[in-house]
Design a protein around this motif. Structure first.
Motif, PDB file in Angstrom:
ATOM      1  N   VAL A  87      78.729  16.678  27.654  1.00  0.00           N
ATOM      2  CA  VAL A  87      79.662  17.018  28.723  1.00  0.00           C
ATOM      3  C   VAL A  87      79.911  15.785  29.573  1.00  0.00           C
ATOM      4  CG1 VAL A  87      79.954  18.455  30.786  1.00  0.00           C
ATOM      5  CG2 VAL A  87      78.913  19.413  28.731  1.00  0.00           C
ATOM      6  N   ALA A  88      81.145  15.592  29.992  1.00  0.00           N
ATOM      7  CA  ALA A  88      81.501  14.435  30.807  1.00  0.00           C
ATOM      8  C   ALA A  88      81.062  14.628  32.254  1.00  0.00           C
ATOM      9  CB  ALA A  88      83.010  14.204  30.749  1.00  0.00           C
ATOM     10  N   ILE A  89      80.851  13.520  32.948  1.00  0.00           N
ATOM     11  CA  ILE A  89      80.588  13.559  34.389  1.00  0.00           C
ATOM     12  C   ILE A  89      81.770  14.242  35.076  1.00  0.00           C
ATOM     13  CG2 ILE A  89      80.493  12.072  36.440  1.00  0.00           C
ATOM     14  CD1 ILE A  89      78.858  10.113  34.723  1.00  0.00           C
ATOM     15  N   SER A  90      81.468  15.059  36.083  1.00  0.00           N
ATOM     16  CA  SER A  90      82.527  15.829  36.750  1.00  0.00           C
ATOM     17  C   SER A  90      82.167  16.063  38.201  1.00  0.00           C
ATOM     18  CB  SER A  90      82.707  17.174  36.032  1.00  0.00           C
ATOM     19  OG  SER A  90      83.531  18.052  36.777  1.00  0.00           O
ATOM     20  N   ARG A  91      83.190  16.258  39.030  1.00  0.00           N
ATOM     21  CA  ARG A  91      83.006  16.707  40.408  1.00  0.00           C
ATOM     22  C   ARG A  91      83.812  17.981  40.654  1.00  0.00           C
ATOM     23  NH1 ARG A  91      82.333  11.031  41.559  1.00  0.00           N
ATOM     24  NH2 ARG A  91      80.302  10.735  42.602  1.00  0.00           N
ATOM     25  N   ALA A  92      84.035  18.737  39.595  1.00  0.00           N
ATOM     26  CA  ALA A  92      84.756  20.011  39.720  1.00  0.00           C
ATOM     27  C   ALA A  92      83.842  21.057  40.345  1.00  0.00           C
ATOM     28  CB  ALA A  92      85.235  20.466  38.344  1.00  0.00           C
ATOM     29  N   ASP A  93      84.444  22.089  40.897  1.00  0.00           N
ATOM     30  CA  ASP A  93      83.672  23.157  41.529  1.00  0.00           C
ATOM     31  C   ASP A  93      83.471  24.291  40.533  1.00  0.00           C
ATOM     32  OD1 ASP A  93      82.253  24.379  43.561  1.00  0.00           O
ATOM     33  OD2 ASP A  93      84.026  25.383  44.394  1.00  0.00           O
ATOM     34  N   PRO A  98      79.019  22.377  26.884  1.00  0.00           N
ATOM     35  CA  PRO A  98      79.694  21.847  25.691  1.00  0.00           C
ATOM     36  C   PRO A  98      80.611  22.872  25.023  1.00  0.00           C
ATOM     37  CG  PRO A  98      77.347  21.335  25.666  1.00  0.00           C
ATOM     38  CD  PRO A  98      77.550  22.326  26.762  1.00  0.00           C
ATOM     39  N   ASP A  99      81.537  22.357  24.245  1.00  0.00           N
ATOM     40  CA  ASP A  99      82.398  23.224  23.434  1.00  0.00           C
ATOM     41  C   ASP A  99      81.529  24.125  22.562  1.00  0.00           C
ATOM     42  OD1 ASP A  99      84.599  21.980  24.511  1.00  0.00           O
ATOM     43  OD2 ASP A  99      84.880  20.617  22.808  1.00  0.00           O
ATOM     44  N   GLY A 100      81.910  25.387  22.470  1.00  0.00           N
ATOM     45  CA  GLY A 100      81.160  26.337  21.667  1.00  0.00           C
ATOM     46  C   GLY A 100      80.106  27.097  22.445  1.00  0.00           C
ATOM     47  N   ASN A 545      65.433   5.583  24.688  1.00  0.00           N
ATOM     48  CA  ASN A 545      65.578   4.738  23.504  1.00  0.00           C
ATOM     49  C   ASN A 545      65.416   3.258  23.827  1.00  0.00           C
ATOM     50  OD1 ASN A 545      67.894   4.263  24.932  1.00  0.00           O
ATOM     51  ND2 ASN A 545      69.308   4.682  23.244  1.00  0.00           N
ATOM     52  N   GLY A 546      65.037   2.937  25.087  1.00  0.00           N
ATOM     53  CA  GLY A 546      64.837   1.548  25.477  1.00  0.00           C
ATOM     54  C   GLY A 546      66.101   0.830  25.906  1.00  0.00           C
ATOM     55  N   GLN A 547      67.257   1.522  25.889  1.00  0.00           N
ATOM     56  CA  GLN A 547      68.535   0.922  26.246  1.00  0.00           C
ATOM     57  C   GLN A 547      69.021   1.485  27.589  1.00  0.00           C
ATOM     58  OE1 GLN A 547      69.788  -1.545  24.290  1.00  0.00           O
ATOM     59  NE2 GLN A 547      67.866  -1.224  23.161  1.00  0.00           N
ATOM     60  N   PRO A 548      69.952   0.786  28.257  1.00  0.00           N
ATOM     61  CA  PRO A 548      70.505   1.323  29.504  1.00  0.00           C
ATOM     62  C   PRO A 548      71.184   2.668  29.258  1.00  0.00           C
ATOM     63  CG  PRO A 548      71.062  -0.996  29.269  1.00  0.00           C
ATOM     64  CD  PRO A 548      70.469  -0.563  27.954  1.00  0.00           C
ATOM     65  N   LEU A 549      71.176   3.524  30.268  1.00  0.00           N
ATOM     66  CA  LEU A 549      71.890   4.794  30.184  1.00  0.00           C
ATOM     67  C   LEU A 549      73.386   4.538  30.123  1.00  0.00           C
ATOM     68  CD1 LEU A 549      69.870   6.837  32.842  1.00  0.00           C
ATOM     69  CD2 LEU A 549      69.568   6.834  30.361  1.00  0.00           C
ATOM     70  N   GLY A 550      74.116   5.424  29.458  1.00  0.00           N
ATOM     71  CA  GLY A 550      75.555   5.263  29.289  1.00  0.00           C
ATOM     72  C   GLY A 550      76.328   6.477  29.763  1.00  0.00           C
ATOM     73  N   ALA A 551      77.579   6.550  29.361  1.00  0.00           N
ATOM     74  CA  ALA A 551      78.485   7.584  29.862  1.00  0.00           C
ATOM     75  C   ALA A 551      77.978   8.989  29.586  1.00  0.00           C
ATOM     76  CB  ALA A 551      79.871   7.400  29.224  1.00  0.00           C
ATOM     77  N   HIS A 552      77.293   9.205  28.465  1.00  0.00           N
ATOM     78  CA  HIS A 552      76.846  10.546  28.088  1.00  0.00           C
ATOM     79  C   HIS A 552      75.432  10.858  28.583  1.00  0.00           C
ATOM     80  CE1 HIS A 552      80.448  10.632  25.827  1.00  0.00           C
ATOM     81  NE2 HIS A 552      80.014   9.925  24.789  1.00  0.00           N
ATOM     82  N   SER A 553      74.805   9.874  29.253  1.00  0.00           N
ATOM     83  CA  SER A 553      73.404  10.079  29.640  1.00  0.00           C
ATOM     84  C   SER A 553      73.076   9.627  31.055  1.00  0.00           C
ATOM     85  CB  SER A 553      72.482   9.346  28.664  1.00  0.00           C
ATOM     86  OG  SER A 553      72.782   7.952  28.627  1.00  0.00           O
ATOM     87  N   LEU A 604      75.095  20.049  30.755  1.00  0.00           N
ATOM     88  CA  LEU A 604      75.712  20.914  31.772  1.00  0.00           C
ATOM     89  C   LEU A 604      75.960  20.102  33.027  1.00  0.00           C
ATOM     90  CD1 LEU A 604      74.610  24.483  32.843  1.00  0.00           C
ATOM     91  CD2 LEU A 604      74.633  22.669  34.550  1.00  0.00           C
ATOM     92  N   VAL A 605      77.063  20.391  33.703  1.00  0.00           N
ATOM     93  CA  VAL A 605      77.337  19.857  35.033  1.00  0.00           C
ATOM     94  C   VAL A 605      77.595  21.043  35.962  1.00  0.00           C
ATOM     95  CG1 VAL A 605      78.848  18.432  36.464  1.00  0.00           C
ATOM     96  CG2 VAL A 605      78.258  17.688  34.150  1.00  0.00           C
ATOM     97  N   GLY A 606      76.975  21.024  37.144  1.00  0.00           N
ATOM     98  CA  GLY A 606      77.084  22.132  38.082  1.00  0.00           C
ATOM     99  C   GLY A 606      78.240  21.983  39.047  1.00  0.00           C
ATOM    100  N   PRO A 607      78.435  22.975  39.923  1.00  0.00           N
ATOM    101  CA  PRO A 607      79.513  22.938  40.909  1.00  0.00           C
ATOM    102  C   PRO A 607      79.230  21.986  42.060  1.00  0.00           C
ATOM    103  CG  PRO A 607      78.236  24.950  41.139  1.00  0.00           C
ATOM    104  CD  PRO A 607      77.695  24.240  39.940  1.00  0.00           C
ATOM    105  N   GLN A 608      80.173  21.857  42.949  1.00  0.00           N
ATOM    106  CA  GLN A 608      80.076  20.900  44.044  1.00  0.00           C
ATOM    107  C   GLN A 608      78.911  21.233  44.969  1.00  0.00           C
ATOM    108  OE1 GLN A 608      83.914  20.918  45.941  1.00  0.00           O
ATOM    109  NE2 GLN A 608      84.928  19.843  44.257  1.00  0.00           N
ATOM    110  N   GLY A 609      78.156  20.197  45.325  1.00  0.00           N
ATOM    111  CA  GLY A 609      77.085  20.333  46.299  1.00  0.00           C
ATOM    112  C   GLY A 609      75.849  21.047  45.808  1.00  0.00           C
ATOM    113  N   ALA A 610      75.814  21.446  44.539  1.00  0.00           N
ATOM    114  CA  ALA A 610      74.713  22.273  44.033  1.00  0.00           C
ATOM    115  C   ALA A 610      73.640  21.428  43.363  1.00  0.00           C
ATOM    116  CB  ALA A 610      75.244  23.315  43.048  1.00  0.00           C
TER     117      ALA A 610
END
Length: 668
Positions: A87-93, A98-100, A545-553, A604-610
């Protein structure tokens, strides 16, 4: 753990101010340079390089390494990559999964569960009596008990008891127009009773319906335990002079549990709720406070001002000395909190029990090592405050399936952790009869009358023996594959010097540590430790994995931890302030890590302020329960910062979320 940048007093954040002024070494003093930190991550600090590159550690003989191992299952299972699209980073409420997958709100604050089942009123005008029959506010730690789990793990996945904590309240939302305060004092007894009743624990009997959803059953097992519920005190501190109050002159009984954050559950089918930032509920206006109050951050004013009302039910929150003896006032009332409370969810008539052998501090949760018949019971807990410690309890008696009960938590030894720079560590006993403990007390010039006083002053005892200060030790989890223990260290902005186990000064992002006990049954005094993950932006983070975190992590402030039955680690975050509003991380989230491969993905990404917190699953792993706490934190009736889960114009409500696959199959 609820976190907030605001530290105002009346109706403030609830975070404890640092109260550890000992000279004990801090975890972050163990590593002093970024290069050394990288070497620990890459080299494994005595656990081996493979551990930090995500590969399987060499097999060792660990009793109960995995519950299924005794049934002939391998200790390390082969599996494919995490089978979902991150799931992408989000600031939606809202909730993103994930899909499915689908996510449905369930039993939000105010859901009727018992008594006359009073409906939740959208203007929050429900009475205190109503609130005592509804789910409380700000859902946190949680466990699903299959309906057949009274004497064991249980197998039912369609019917059970969902038991969950309610950490604190938002005063601006729980009443129609906020609390009534005149000249800095509370004036409405019903408002305060409502707040008291919104704390504690809910026990809810639920069943899967024919459509695949879940319903609350009108059951006699449904129950609310609140900050006013009568409770027993057991263990070494029972009857202690420092527990005597006007309510319980014998020091054996108390009222209520509050600021319940994470949780635990026992092998004999009971629920453990953990009292975290309880100190702010009390006021003590004496010029000098005893160590059992000052070392825990009790101050001259309280968070909610409950003690400003007349009447015994409210006056107990004033710990000032008002009489000639403890039996005539509530100077010792704060000593009744900071414990772990055992609740039998299958017996609504039972009295909850505070288990004092497990220590008194800001318990974030309690996690058990693999349980083995005929061996001592071992469990771990973190003290969730800046620069506090990690503890282990080892029972005196051995676990006997079908025969053991809560008394196993009354007699044993409490230890505190010391992390050394060489990747080793020691468990230091906090036992008045232990010679090393006696020597440390003598050197510090500190005396304790008995073991009960040691446990009432757990933090001070840990200071004396030289425990390692940590960056807010929060949730723990035990890897069912390897037996390793994982703990989140959420963050710590108050410290300037690093060490090996807490390798960053002014640690705004947090990290996850893990250790392997040197004893096969987890009961020994030595362990080897390593860092699993350094949270933060891509420029200042290291993934499993010893590498910097990226967009999905990408993540910050890791908090909740849970291993699923197949050895995947679920990580929940509790960011606040600027990390939520302007940082690169978006809203709080839940990720899944595979310790074997080092893979990490956002689920999973939660709602605003949560805050995303609390997690449990049905035995068939088709249903996941996750809690969403304080959406729109800081909202008031005329300034809604979120409207989740009910939609536009509605007050935000903490809620459980039920997650399943759209095709009805296992989650992963």
């Amino acid at each position: 753990m609820h976190q907030k940048d605001d530290n105002s007093v009346l109706f403030g954040s609830g975070d404890e101010l640092p109260s550890n002024h000992s000279r004990n070494p801090h975890f972050n003093e163990l590593i002093e340079t970024p290069l050394a930190r990288r070497q620990v991550l890459a080299g494994g600090a005595a656990l081996g390089t493979l551990a930090f590159l995500g590969a399987a550690l060499p097999r060792v003989s660990l009793a109960g390494e995995h519950a299924g191992q005794a049934q002939g299952k391998p200790a390390f299972r082969s599996r494919r990559k995490l089978p979902f699209t991150p799931v992408a980073i989000s600031r939606a409420d809202g909730i993103s999964v994930p899909d499915g997958y689908k996510a449905s709100p369930f039993i939000p604050w105010g859901t009727p569960i018992t008594g006359s089942y009073p409906a939740f009123l959208e203007d929050a005008s429900n009475s205190a009596e109503d609130q005592a029959q509804q789910t409380g506010m700000h859902h946190d730690g949680m466990h699903f008990f299959p309906i057949d789990a009274q004497r064991g793990p249980g197998r039912s996945s369609d019917h059970g008891l969902l038991v969950l904590n309610h950490e604190y309240i938002d005063a601006g939302l729980i009443h129609p127009n906020g609390p009534t305060v005149v000249d800095g004092k509370r004036v409405s007894a019903d408002e305060v009773r409502k707040e008291i009743n919104a704390h504690g624990v809910s026990v809810v009997e639920i069943r899967r319906n024919l459509q695949g959803g879940w319903d609350v059953l009108p059951s006699a097992r449904n129950r609310r335990i609140t900050a006013a519920t009568p409770m027993e005190i057991r263990g070494p501190a029972r009857g202690h002079a420092l527990l005597r109050t006007r309510y319980s002159p014998q020091g054996t009984a108390t009222r209520g549990t509050q600021n319940n954050c994470a949780n635990g559950f026992t092998p004999w089918g009971t629920y453990l709720t953990c009292e975290e930032n309880w100190a702010g509920y009390f006021a003590a206006r004496d010029s000098e406070l005893p160590r059992e109050l000052s070392r825990y951050g009790v101050r001259g004013s309280s968070r909610y001002g409950w003690e400003t009302l007349a009447g015994d039910e409210f006056e107990r929150f004033d710990a000032s000395r008002k009489a000639s003896s403890a039996e005539d006032d509530y100077r010792n009332e704060p000593n009744h909190f900071g414990w772990i409370v055992e609740i039998d969810p299958f017996a609504p008539e039972s009295v909850p029990v505070k288990r004092t052998a497990l220590g008194r501090f800001a318990h974030e949760g309690l996690v058990f090592a693999p349980v083995k018949p005929g061996r001592p019971l071992v469990c771990y807990s973190g003290d969730d405050s800046q620069n506090e410690y990690i503890y282990k309890y080892v029972s005196r008696d051995k676990y006997r399936p079908g025969r053991s009960n809560g008394s196993l938590l009354d007699d044993g030894t409490l230890y505190v952790a010391r992390f050394d720079a060489n990747g080793k560590g020691k468990w230091l006993p906090l036992a008045i009869q232990d010679k090393a403990f006696q020597k440390a007390c003598a050197a510090a010039g500190v005396t304790f009358a008995d073991q009960g006083e040691v446990l009432i002053n757990t933090r001070l005892a840990a200071d004396i023996v030289g425990a390692t200060k940590m960056d807010r030790p929060e949730w723990g989890a035990v890897n069912p594959d390897s037996g390793e223990v994982y703990f989140t260290l959420t963050n710590n902005k108050s410290r300037s010097e690093p060490d090996a186990a807490n390798p960053r000064p002014a640690n705004a992002y947090g990290h996850i540590i893990r250790w392997r006990e040197r004893s096969w049954n987890h009961a020994g005094r030595s362990f080897s430790w390593s860092l699993f993950l350094l949270a933060g932006p891509e420029s200042d983070s290291v993934g499993p994995n010893g590498q910097p975190l990226g967009a999905h992590s990408l993540l910050a402030s890791p908090d909740g931890l849970w291993f699923d039955p197949e050895g995947r680690l679920w990580i929940q975050t509790d960011m606040s302030g600027s990390q939520l509003s302007s940082g690169p991380f978006g809203n709080n989230q839940m990720l899944v890590a595979d310790p074997r491969s080092g893979e990490l993905k956002r689920f999973l990404v939660g709602p605003q302020g949560a805050e995303v917190t609390g997690i449990s699953a049905t035995p068939d792993f088709r249903t996941l329960f996750v809690n969403i706490q304080h959406p729109g934190e800081g909202s008031t009736a005329d300034n809604l910062l979120s409207t989740w889960p009910d939609g536009p114009g509605k007050r935000p409500r903490s809620s459980t979320v039920i997650i399943s696959r759209e095709d009805g199959r296992r989650l992963l």
